[in-house]
Design a protein around this motif. Structure first.
Motif, PDB file in Angstrom:
ATOM      1  N   UNK A 270      36.087  44.603  46.528  1.00 59.30           N
ATOM      2  CA  UNK A 270      34.723  44.970  46.174  1.00 59.30           C
ATOM      3  C   UNK A 270      33.992  43.753  45.616  1.00 59.30           C
ATOM      4  N   UNK A 271      32.926  43.363  46.279  1.00 53.07           N
ATOM      5  CA  UNK A 271      32.169  42.177  45.841  1.00 53.07           C
ATOM      6  C   UNK A 271      31.365  42.421  44.564  1.00 53.07           C
ATOM      7  N   UNK A 272      31.162  43.690  44.198  1.00 51.34           N
ATOM      8  CA  UNK A 272      30.299  44.018  43.056  1.00 51.34           C
ATOM      9  C   UNK A 272      30.954  43.749  41.701  1.00 51.34           C
ATOM     10  N   UNK A 273      32.240  43.463  41.689  1.00 50.74           N
ATOM     11  CA  UNK A 273      32.980  43.106  40.476  1.00 50.74           C
ATOM     12  C   UNK A 273      32.940  44.208  39.410  1.00 50.74           C
ATOM     13  N   UNK A 274      33.055  45.452  39.867  1.00 49.49           N
ATOM     14  CA  UNK A 274      33.078  46.589  38.957  1.00 49.49           C
ATOM     15  C   UNK A 274      34.533  46.963  38.683  1.00 49.49           C
ATOM     16  N   UNK A 275      34.914  46.989  37.402  1.00 54.02           N
ATOM     17  CA  UNK A 275      36.252  47.421  37.002  1.00 54.02           C
ATOM     18  C   UNK A 275      36.063  48.526  35.971  1.00 54.02           C
TER      19      UNK A 275
ATOM     20  N   UNK B  59      35.032  37.511  48.457  1.00 54.85           N
ATOM     21  CA  UNK B  59      33.685  37.026  48.751  1.00 54.85           C
ATOM     22  C   UNK B  59      33.206  37.553  50.095  1.00 54.85           C
ATOM     23  N   UNK B  60      34.116  38.113  50.871  1.00 54.16           N
ATOM     24  CA  UNK B  60      33.795  38.517  52.239  1.00 54.16           C
ATOM     25  C   UNK B  60      34.328  39.911  52.538  1.00 54.16           C
TER      26      UNK B  60
END
Length: 87
Positions: free
Chosen positions: A39-44, A58-59
């Motif tokens: 997930x590119x949104x970097x939600x944890x 990144x892809x």
């Protein structure tokens, strides 16, 4: 032992909660734990131990063959850099 996990996301959900528990348990046992999140949104959503090495893709958008190839190349690079005992 170096252990690498790859997951689509770490947002709220049952599988993600179980993943966070497994990551903590392996880290507590003294293993080097690596987590690669697609997930590119970097939600944890779940708190992770500071001993866990986290990387984000990144892809991760799979809307074309070119993007899939780029993701696989990126993942291979991560695996080559970490050199895990198990994925």
């Amino acid at each position: 032992m170096k252990i690498m996990f790859v997951t689509p996301s770490m947002r709220f959900g049952g599988a993600e909660r179980v993943m966070s528990i497994l990551l903590k348990e392996f880290a507590d046992l003294g293993h080097d734990v690596f987590l690669h999140i697609m997930d590119e949104d970097k939600v944890i959503a779940y708190e992770l131990d500071k001993k866990i090495h986290i990387s984000f893709s990144k892809t991760a958008r799979f809307n074309s063959f070119k993007n899939i190839r780029a993701f696989l190349k990126e993942l291979k690079s991560q695996v080559d850099n970490i050199n895990p005992d198990i994925i």
